[in-house]
Every structure is written in C-alpha cells, then in structure tokens.
Write a protein that holds these residues in place. Structure first.
Motif, PDB file in Angstrom:
ATOM      1  N   THR A 219       0.839  -1.198   0.000  1.00  0.00           N
ATOM      2  CA  THR A 219       0.000   0.000   0.000  1.00  0.00           C
ATOM      3  C   THR A 219       0.871   1.244   0.000  1.00  0.00           C
ATOM      4  N   GLU A 220       0.555   2.168  -0.908  1.00  0.00           N
ATOM      5  CA  GLU A 220       1.321   3.404  -0.977  1.00  0.00           C
ATOM      6  C   GLU A 220       1.001   4.286   0.229  1.00  0.00           C
ATOM      7  N   VAL A 221       2.058   4.820   0.839  1.00  0.00           N
ATOM      8  CA  VAL A 221       1.874   5.713   1.988  1.00  0.00           C
ATOM      9  C   VAL A 221       1.075   6.945   1.580  1.00  0.00           C
ATOM     10  N   GLY A 222       1.328   7.436   0.365  1.00  0.00           N
ATOM     11  CA  GLY A 222       0.618   8.627  -0.104  1.00  0.00           C
ATOM     12  C   GLY A 222      -0.883   8.416  -0.149  1.00  0.00           C
ATOM     13  N   ARG A 223      -1.307   7.232  -0.578  1.00  0.00           N
ATOM     14  CA  ARG A 223      -2.743   6.948  -0.640  1.00  0.00           C
ATOM     15  C   ARG A 223      -3.342   6.880   0.757  1.00  0.00           C
ATOM     16  N   LEU A 224      -2.601   6.293   1.701  1.00  0.00           N
ATOM     17  CA  LEU A 224      -3.098   6.247   3.075  1.00  0.00           C
ATOM     18  C   LEU A 224      -3.225   7.647   3.653  1.00  0.00           C
ATOM     19  N   MET A 225      -2.235   8.496   3.385  1.00  0.00           N
ATOM     20  CA  MET A 225      -2.299   9.870   3.871  1.00  0.00           C
ATOM     21  C   MET A 225      -3.478  10.605   3.250  1.00  0.00           C
ATOM     22  N   SER A 226      -3.737  10.325   1.972  1.00  0.00           N
ATOM     23  CA  SER A 226      -4.891  10.947   1.313  1.00  0.00           C
ATOM     24  C   SER A 226      -6.185  10.555   2.002  1.00  0.00           C
ATOM     25  N   ARG A 227      -6.272   9.306   2.414  1.00  0.00           N
ATOM     26  CA  ARG A 227      -7.495   8.846   3.073  1.00  0.00           C
ATOM     27  C   ARG A 227      -7.632   9.438   4.466  1.00  0.00           C
ATOM     28  N   LEU A 228      -6.528   9.582   5.146  1.00  0.00           N
ATOM     29  CA  LEU A 228      -6.576  10.138   6.498  1.00  0.00           C
ATOM     30  C   LEU A 228      -6.856  11.632   6.494  1.00  0.00           C
ATOM     31  N   GLN A 229      -6.545  12.297   5.391  1.00  0.00           N
ATOM     32  CA  GLN A 229      -6.693  13.747   5.346  1.00  0.00           C
ATOM     33  C   GLN A 229      -7.775  14.161   4.359  1.00  0.00           C
ATOM     34  N   GLY A 230      -7.498  13.983   3.061  1.00  0.00           N
ATOM     35  CA  GLY A 230      -8.433  14.463   2.048  1.00  0.00           C
ATOM     36  C   GLY A 230      -9.806  13.836   2.134  1.00  0.00           C
ATOM     37  N   ASP A 231      -9.850  12.507   2.249  1.00  0.00           N
ATOM     38  CA  ASP A 231     -11.149  11.831   2.288  1.00  0.00           C
ATOM     39  C   ASP A 231     -11.921  12.168   3.551  1.00  0.00           C
ATOM     40  N   VAL A 232     -11.231  12.300   4.663  1.00  0.00           N
ATOM     41  CA  VAL A 232     -11.909  12.672   5.906  1.00  0.00           C
ATOM     42  C   VAL A 232     -12.463  14.088   5.796  1.00  0.00           C
ATOM     43  N   ASN A 233     -11.734  14.983   5.141  1.00  0.00           N
ATOM     44  CA  ASN A 233     -12.232  16.346   4.951  1.00  0.00           C
ATOM     45  C   ASN A 233     -13.479  16.363   4.073  1.00  0.00           C
ATOM     46  N   SER A 234     -13.527  15.486   3.064  1.00  0.00           N
ATOM     47  CA  SER A 234     -14.723  15.387   2.225  1.00  0.00           C
ATOM     48  C   SER A 234     -15.919  14.921   3.041  1.00  0.00           C
ATOM     49  N   MET A 235     -15.670  13.991   3.961  1.00  0.00           N
ATOM     50  CA  MET A 235     -16.749  13.533   4.824  1.00  0.00           C
ATOM     51  C   MET A 235     -17.210  14.645   5.755  1.00  0.00           C
ATOM     52  N   GLN A 236     -16.280  15.478   6.190  1.00  0.00           N
ATOM     53  CA  GLN A 236     -16.652  16.597   7.058  1.00  0.00           C
ATOM     54  C   GLN A 236     -17.607  17.542   6.328  1.00  0.00           C
ATOM     55  N   GLU A 237     -17.282  17.853   5.083  1.00  0.00           N
ATOM     56  CA  GLU A 237     -18.146  18.736   4.291  1.00  0.00           C
ATOM     57  C   GLU A 237     -19.532  18.127   4.137  1.00  0.00           C
ATOM     58  N   PHE A 238     -19.585  16.827   3.921  1.00  0.00           N
ATOM     59  CA  PHE A 238     -20.865  16.143   3.759  1.00  0.00           C
ATOM     60  C   PHE A 238     -21.677  16.165   5.051  1.00  0.00           C
ATOM     61  N   LEU A 239     -21.022  15.860   6.170  1.00  0.00           N
ATOM     62  CA  LEU A 239     -21.726  15.812   7.452  1.00  0.00           C
ATOM     63  C   LEU A 239     -22.260  17.180   7.846  1.00  0.00           C
ATOM     64  N   GLU A 240     -21.485  18.214   7.554  1.00  0.00           N
ATOM     65  CA  GLU A 240     -21.906  19.565   7.938  1.00  0.00           C
ATOM     66  C   GLU A 240     -23.066  20.076   7.088  1.00  0.00           C
ATOM     67  N   THR A 241     -23.197  19.554   5.870  1.00  0.00           N
ATOM     68  CA  THR A 241     -24.252  20.048   4.982  1.00  0.00           C
ATOM     69  C   THR A 241     -25.442  19.105   4.873  1.00  0.00           C
TER      70      THR A 241
END
Length: 608
Positions: free
Chosen positions: A130-152
């Motif tokens: 597993t690429e470390v970059g992809r894991l970091m993307s999931r821990l940061q970018g994907d979680v931020n996308s979920m935050q936007e969804f939950l707030e709206t």
C-alpha cells in the motif's frame, strides 16, 4: 506514472455514485453516539424552516388585514409576531450551525482515531503493498470530504422540507396560481437530467487529473536526489507543466458545468415571478384573491428556487463524500491477519530467550515461499548469526521471530512457546530490534532512544548511549539529549541514526536482541565500538545477528548459512572454515560482503 494512473482509475469507478447505502450505514455507526445532538440539530432545522415559511404569511396578514380600515391592532400583533419569528429564525440557525459543526468534528475525530489505531494493527503484508501517499490521502483528504458532507447533510434536510413546505403553502393560498409556479419544475428536471450526465463525467475527470498531478509532485519530491543526480529537472518540469495544464482544463470544465445550473435556476425564478405578476395581477383585479396573497407568492417564489440551487450544489459534495466514505471504510475493513488468540498467554520477564525455527515454510505470497522447511535452534544467551546472499530469507526469518507475519507451515518458538500462542505485546517486550534502516521520529534524542521503553529513566538512556558509543556525539549536539531531531533524524548522519536506534534497542533491556544488518551502514571505527559494546551487552541475552559483512560475525557462537530460503550450513566460524563448504570458500575469496558476490559465486562455492 502509468501505475499511478491505473490505481486512480480503479478509484474513479466509484466516484460517480451519488449515494451508497453501505457507506452511509457505516458512517452512521460513527454518528450513532451523537444521536441526541443530531436530534437537536434536526429540530433546529425544522424550526428554522417553519420560520422561513411563516415570514411571507405574516407579510400577507399585515397587508390584507393590518392595513385594512380598523386593522391597527392586527398590524401591531403582526409586527410582534414578525419580531418573534425573526428571533426564532436566528436562534434556530445558530443552533443548527453550532451543533452540526460540533457533531461533524466529533465524528471525524472518531474516524481518524479509529483509522490510526487500525493502521497500527494491520498486518505488514497490507502495508508492504500500500502506498503511503494513498493512506495519507485517506486520512486527510477523504476525511475532509466527509466533514463537508456531514456539515451540509442536515442543511440538505432543511432544503427539502423548505421546498415541499413552500409548494404546500402556495397550493393552500391559491391552488391555481400555485400550479402555475410548479409548472416550471419539469423544465428544471429535464435540464438537470441532461446536466447530471456531463457533470458526473467532468467531476470524475477533474478528480483523476488532480490525483495524477499530486502523485507526480509527491514522486518528484521524494526522489529529488535521483532527479538532481540525473539532471532530470528540466524535463520533469516540462512534463509536470503538461499535467498541471490538464488539471487546470479539467477543473475549469467541471467548474463551468457546476455553474450552469445557477443561471438556469435564476432564469426560471424570473419566469415564475413574471407569471405570478401577470396572472396574479389579473386575478387580484378580478377580486378573487387579495394583494397580500400575491405578495406572499412573490416571496415564496424567491425562496422556492433557493433550496433547488442548494441541493444542486450538494450533488458534487455527495459524490465526493460517497467516494471518500468508500475508501475510508476500505481501510477500516482491512483484516488484521496477525491477531492474539483468545487464550494467548503473556511472556514473563523471567522467561528465557531461546528461539527455535521448527520446519518453517513462509512466503509473502504463499505460492512463492521465501523460507523452505527451515529448522535451527538458538539457546538462551547464545549469539547466532544468519548469513547468506541477498534474497536468502535472513530478514524474513527475523520478521517471523517478532511475528510480523505468520508462517504458512511449521512453527517459530520463543521461550519454548509458539509465537502464535503468546500476546503480541509481551512478545514485543521480549524482543528488541535494530533494523537496517533506522527510523527516528520528530522529537528529542532522549525521547527517541526510549521510544519503546517510555518508562526508562534519563540515566538508563544515557547508559545505553554510552554502551554503544553514542554518548559523546549526543553531548556535542546543540542541546545534548534535548536536541530536537528533524523528520526521520535528518540532522544526523546515517551512522549516528543507526547508533541511536541501537541504543533504543538496548534500553529496552529485552531478553532477545535482533540486529537486522545493524552495522551495514556504519564506518569501520564505529563498527569496532559496537562490536566491543556487544560483547558486554549480549551477556545473558540471546542475540540474532544478520550481517552481510563476514568480518562482523566471526565472533558469533554459531553461524547459520541460508541460501534460497534453506539452511545449508551451521556451526561456528572455525567449524565452517574446516568443513570447506560455501561459507569457507566465500570467505577465502576475500569478499567483504555477500552483496559483493558475482551472480555465479555462490553456485561455484557450492559446486553447483
């Protein structure tokens, strides 16, 4: 680059989904503990929607009844009601924003914490591929996308309620005029269906272009030494410029499509208002409805298309959230292949450090074993060196001792117990490891040395540093043991980082000390210091030493020679030299390291 593009294409296949019931149900598991707060937020949204619906009705009452002869009292009460509704509107808006934001932050904190904890436990076989970059993307970018969804998401519920509420009130005030306004909806529906197809493709293309561009950037940064060494910078700059241009064009097209619905909605709003003014004015003059009703209709039309516009913009948010949620749950669902048995026992500090490999067969891919029917014993307090050409299975064998992986056949025993029958935590305390590539964390030298032994005192740390010859250079640092290290110890030389990792293993005071090529990257003077310290430090401890350098393992009690995953020789240096086998012949060739061997040297040494 092709691999990067291919991996992202797989992810894009799920990007087009606007709703995924499985993802929503998994995210709801994190929301469930905050149901009371969610209930408060929904109640606030409902109250906010009701106040939005009430304002035009109050205006209608004020015009039709408050301004009529003798309607002064009604007008005053209408003004009081209007003020009360405005205050309720403000309070409900504040509550829904505050509570929703707080719940979203809690949920995201829980997701991040669970992902972090899970990634600390998943098997190394998953981390290996597993690429470390992809894991970091999931821990940061994907979680931020979920935050936007939950707030709206809660606000989207309010938009839907407001839309149906406005339709209901307009039909109640005058069903014929209400139907005229609603008649523009089929046009909006047709435009939306045509828009969704292109918008989905545009959003996917923009996301893919962004992923490829970021991947190329990360690769260039991580490989900057190789880039500069091969003078690849100008060409990489040109290629990256093309990726950035493609990314820009993809996002520009997606942005344009995202904005298409806004003028369409605004146009339909104008058309609906024109219809109400013309038709409603005619009806007013005929005396069938009052002026206040038409004014209320105009206010409702202005608000009627607001939720439609908002829901349209939420479509892309929903898409990103479903894709992000899918990738997050993928990580959370990664199975933990190496787990403690329910009846696993604890290794005690007084247990000995004996190690045994009993007919062990192991491969990272079970179809291609790295170790084949390997058997050897290491007595408690004995130092055994594992040697062999690259790929012979030395490091794999050491990984099995610590149970980073489970064997496919046979058993690895520590202190007479199968490592699968003891707890991983106690096994970790029983074994200290120094890896070929030392990994230091951002923090002080002191904290790095006692990273695995947080209970160790400052004096324990200093004693370990002295034992490996690291004390002098640590004291020479600007703040001594309190010196803060850069990321991965970048402000130290490789040899210094190796010495710190060596001290880290020693301060743990484990029964078994595993040195996985621990002296491979250290100069001869430093290596002599370590060899001298080891003779004292390994007394009473079991030592498993992996080294390519033949000179570093002469003093081992026994030497196990591996080749192609099999034990071909075993004994101390003198015994192996007397046997005249592979070890002896390679030693006589005066190669300092097995890594220096020609491809056919091992074959010639064994006579094959």
């Amino acid at each position: 680059m092709l691999a990067v593009v291919g991996s992202h294409r797989i992810e894009e296949e799920i990007f087009g989904r606007a709703f995924d019931g499985k993802v929503v149900s998994r995210i709801w598991e994190f929301v469930r503990p905050y149901r009371p707060q969610v209930g408060i937020a929904v109640a606030a949204v409902v109250l906010f929607t009701l106040t939005q619906l009430a304002i035009p009705l109050l205006i209608r009452v004020a015009i039709d009844y408050g301004m009529a002869p003798g309607g002064g009292g009604i007008l005053i009460w209408t003004m009081v009601g209007f003020a009360a509704v405005i205050l309720l509107n403000f309070a409900a808006s504040w509550v829904q924003e505050a509570v929703t934001g707080r719940v979203a932050e809690h949920v995201l904190f829980d997701i991040r914490r669970q992902m972090f904890a899970h990634l600390q436990r998943v098997s190394l076989s998953f981390m290996d591929k597993t690429e470390v970059g992809r894991l970091m993307s999931r821990l940061q970018g994907d979680v931020n996308s979920m935050q936007e969804f939950l707030e709206t998401s809660v606000l989207s519920v309010g938009d839907i309620l407001l839309l149906f509420g406005i339709v209901g009130v307009m039909l109640y005030l005058d069903w014929q005029l209400g139907l005229l306004v609603v008649a523009v909806l089929p046009v909006l529906l047709i435009v939306r269906v045509l828009w969704l197809t292109r918008a989905r493709a545009a959003f996917m293309a923009a996301h893919e272009a962004n992923s490829i561009t970021n991947g190329a950037l990360a690769e260039a940064i991580h490989g900057v030494r190789a880039v500069q060494a091969m003078d690849r910078g100008p060409l990489n700059h040109q290629l990256y410029g093309k990726l950035v241009e493609n990314n820009y064009q993809a996002h520009l097209w997606a942005s344009r499509l995202a904005q298409v619905m806004i003028p369409v909605v605004d146009t339909l709003t104008g058309v609906a208002m024109a219809v109400v003014v013309v038709v409603g004015g005619t009806i007013v003059t005929s005396g069938r409805i009052d002026v206040g009703v038409m004014v209320a209709f105009l206010f409702y039309i202005q608000r009627f298309f607001d939720p439609i516009r908002s829901l349209t913009m939420q479509y892309s948010v929903m898409q990103r959230a479903m894709a992000s949620g899918h990738r997050l749950t993928e990580v959370l669902d990664v199975p933990v292949a190496v787990e403690d048995k329910p009846d696993a026992v604890e290794l005690r500090p007084e247990d000995d450090g004996a190690v045994e490999f009993r007919n062990v067969t192991f491969g990272y891919n079970p179809k291609h074993p790295v170790l084949r029917n390997v058997s050897f014993k290491v007595k408690s307090g004995e130092t055994v060196a594992l040697v062999g050409p690259t790929g012979s299975g030395k490091s794999s064998a050491m990984s099995l001792v610590h149970r980073f992986y489970d064997v496919q056949d046979g058993a690895v025993l520590v202190a007479g117990r199968d490592v699968r029958d003891v707890t991983q935590a106690s096994l970790g305390r029983h074994i200290a490891m120094v890896l070929q590539e030392p990994f230091l964390f951002t923090g002080s030298v002191m904290d790095n040395i006692r990273y695995s032994s947080h209970w160790a005192s400052d004096e324990d740390v200093r004693e370990a540093a002295r034992a490996v010859g690291a004390h002098d250079f640590i004291e020479a640092l600007p703040d001594g043991y309190d010196t803060i290290l850069d990321e991965r110890g970048g402000n130290l030389s490789l040899g210094q980082r190796q010495l710190l990792s060596f001290a880290r293993a020693l301060v743990a005071d484990a029964r078994i000390l595993v040195l996985d090529e621990a002296t491979a990257n250290i100069d001869s003077y430093t290596e002599m210091q370590i060899q001298k310290a080891l003779r004292t430090l390994l007394e009473g401890r079991t030592g498993l030493v992996i080294a390519h350098r033949l000179a570093t393992i002469r003093n081992a009690d026994r030497i196990v020679v591996l080749r192609n995953g099999e034990v071909i020789e075993e004994g101390n240096h003198d015994a192996l030299m007397a046997e005249g086998g592979m070890y002896s012949r390679l030693y006589d060739l005066n190669y300092a390291s097995f890594d220096d061997l020609p491809e056919d040297a091992a074959d010639r040494a064994t006579g094959t």
